[in-house]
Design a protein around this motif. Structure first.
Motif, short mmCIF file in Angstrom:
data_model
loop_
_atom_site.label_atom_id
_atom_site.label_comp_id
_atom_site.label_asym_id
_atom_site.label_seq_id
_atom_site.Cartn_x
_atom_site.Cartn_y
_atom_site.Cartn_z
N PRO A 44 0.84 -1.21 0.00
CA PRO A 44 0.00 0.00 0.00
C PRO A 44 0.87 1.26 0.00
CG PRO A 44 -0.70 -1.54 1.71
CD PRO A 44 0.63 -2.03 1.21
N LEU A 45 0.42 2.29 -0.69
CA LEU A 45 1.13 3.55 -0.71
C LEU A 45 1.00 4.27 0.64
CD1 LEU A 45 2.66 5.87 -2.11
CD2 LEU A 45 0.45 6.67 -2.99
N VAL A 46 -0.16 4.16 1.27
CA VAL A 46 -0.43 4.86 2.53
C VAL A 46 -0.37 3.87 3.69
CG1 VAL A 46 -2.13 6.16 3.85
CG2 VAL A 46 -1.81 6.63 1.40
N LYS A 47 0.44 4.20 4.69
CA LYS A 47 0.57 3.34 5.86
C LYS A 47 -0.44 3.69 6.93
CE LYS A 47 4.48 3.83 8.01
NZ LYS A 47 5.92 3.67 8.36
N ARG A 48 -0.74 4.98 7.07
CA ARG A 48 -1.70 5.42 8.08
C ARG A 48 -2.42 6.67 7.61
NH1 ARG A 48 -0.08 7.36 14.15
NH2 ARG A 48 0.95 8.98 12.91
N ASP A 49 -3.72 6.71 7.86
CA ASP A 49 -4.56 7.85 7.46
C ASP A 49 -5.30 8.33 8.70
OD1 ASP A 49 -6.52 9.57 6.49
OD2 ASP A 49 -6.81 8.43 4.65
N ARG A 50 -5.16 9.62 9.00
CA ARG A 50 -5.85 10.14 10.19
C ARG A 50 -6.28 11.58 10.00
NH1 ARG A 50 -1.49 11.71 14.83
NH2 ARG A 50 0.18 12.50 13.49
N GLN A 51 -7.33 11.93 10.72
CA GLN A 51 -7.86 13.29 10.72
C GLN A 51 -7.13 14.10 11.78
OE1 GLN A 51 -10.84 13.88 8.75
NE2 GLN A 51 -10.84 16.08 9.13
N LEU A 52 -6.55 15.25 11.36
CA LEU A 52 -5.82 16.10 12.29
C LEU A 52 -6.67 17.27 12.78
CD1 LEU A 52 -2.33 16.28 10.53
CD2 LEU A 52 -3.10 14.68 12.29
N LEU A 53 -7.50 17.80 11.90
CA LEU A 53 -8.39 18.90 12.26
C LEU A 53 -9.76 18.67 11.65
CD1 LEU A 53 -6.28 22.18 11.75
CD2 LEU A 53 -7.06 21.23 13.92
#
Length: 397
Positions: free
Chosen positions: A239-248
């Motif tokens: 996968p290209l993205v290891k982690r996805d998260r909302q910061l704001l």
């Protein structure tokens, strides 16, 4: 050997250091460095309606945290508005602390998401070196183009082009859409901005786009990254993205203007029809009303004529110039000169141009309400053309 982040700052502030030193620092600290794509939501200013993209470089060991931004510009730049209209605006790449970056978006009430990328040490090194190269004074400035070369495409390219392997995206999830379709998605709550965009964008903005072209919008790039994979030379896939998260989270207010362009176009069209009906009923000629109409159409036509010389590739061929025609200003002079005489030729030419405008609507999406206005003008000029011909026949009889 000091860590990479300090060297970057040193290079930017003092222009000291060598690429060899930077490379050694990177090799020693790559395990602690995370590189992420930052996607930011829309703001309240017209230039921020479409969101923004940045890159985060975070060294967890030394708590160094940078945001890389390819969207820096200044309104104080000489002739900024004219340069922007004609596609001659220069943007800058710059860096700031990640906390300052987030503070700015928090103040504006805009959401921010982070996609931490799944990169190998060699890929991190190549990306970091490319960022340093971009930050050099001789490379930091670039000729901005909203659709083809902007803050999002620049961030994408510096990441994708330095990955060891091929980035594989999901199968065209958005389907066949044009640049105009995508712009409309982000200006739905801003009808006057949408009207202005549609007025300036020509027929080329209605052509279907590829998936890569669609990534000029930050959210489109975010969506594609979230499902993308990296395929290396041996065929291994990750996968290209290891982690996805909302910061704001978003905390913006709706500041849309209550009167829409469609309301104004309908009101103007009704006025045109009412005046025309009164003229037809009373067999009179209110030539001054036509002077006002031709003046407005001609002045708007001058703007579209100027866009022919713009460097933006999607504005040069615009069928709306058939209605908003600079030749209308010559018609004003003709009307004033012949106000006491009935000649049908001017109205016949106006009818021909409006018909061509309506035909062009099969290929180009026009600004909201322009087609309604064109139909009302078509009715008016057809009746005026007939009134002039009938008056001339009566005079000859």
């Amino acid at each position: 050997m000091i860590i990479y982040i300090c060297l970057v700052m040193g290079l930017l502030l003092t222009s000291s250091g060598t690429k060899a030193q930077v490379g050694n620092a990177i090799q020693a600290n790559l395990d602690s460095v995370d590189i992420s794509l930052l996607t930011c939501g829309p703001g309240n200013e017209s230039y921020s309606y479409y969101g923004h993209t940045g890159i985060r470089i975070h060294d967890k060991n030394d708590m160094r945290d940078l945001a890389v931004n390819y969207g820096l510009f200044s309104f104080e730049q000489k002739h900024f508005v004219l340069r922007f209209i004609f596609g001659l605006t220069d943007y800058l790449m710059g860096m700031c602390s990640f906390n300052d970056f987030m503070h700015e978006y928090a103040l504006e009430g805009r959401w921010v998401r982070e996609q931490q990328l799944n990169l190998t040490p060699s890929e991190k090194e190549r990306i970091l070196m490319a960022v340093i190269e971009n930050a050099m004074p001789e490379n930091a400035e670039y000729r901005y183009n909203f659709l083809y070369d902007n803050c999002t495409t620049r961030a994408r390219d510096v990441l994708i082009r330095h990955i060891n392997g091929q980035v594989k995206y999901p199968d065209h999830p958005r389907g066949d859409v044009s640049y105009r379709d995508m712009i409309h998605q982000w200006t739905a709550q801003h009808p006057w901005t949408r009207f202005g965009n549609d007025l300036l964008l020509g027929v080329k903005a209605d052509a279907m786009t590829t998936q890569e072209q669609q990534q000029f919008l930050p959210v489109n790039l975010y969506d594609d990254f979230s499902q993308a994979t990296i395929v290396d030379a041996e065929g291994n896939e990750r996968p290209l993205v290891k982690r996805d998260r909302q910061l704001l989270n978003e905390k913006m207010e709706d500041n849309s203007f209550p009167v829409t362009p469609m309301t104004c176009m309908v009101a103007l069209s009704v006025l045109v029809c009412l005046v025309t009906g009164v003229e037809w009923w009373r067999k009179t000629n209110w030539w001054l009303f036509d002077v006002c109409l031709f003046t407005v159409l001609g002045l708007a036509g001058l703007i579209l004529t100027a866009m022919i010389f713009s460097q933006h590739p999607t504005v040069s061929l615009n069928y709306q110039i058939l209605l908003l025609n600079p030749l209308c200003l010559a018609g004003v002079a003709w009307l004033v000169k012949n106000r006491k005489r009935s000649k049908s030729s001017l109205y016949g030419v106006a009818v021909a141009f409006i018909i061509l405008f309506l035909i062009g609507g099969f290929w180009q999406t026009y600004a909201e309400g322009l087609t309604i206005l064109a139909l009302s003008l078509l009715i008016r000029y057809c009746l005026k053309w007939k009134m002039c011909k009938d008056k001339n026949k009566t005079a000859h009889a």
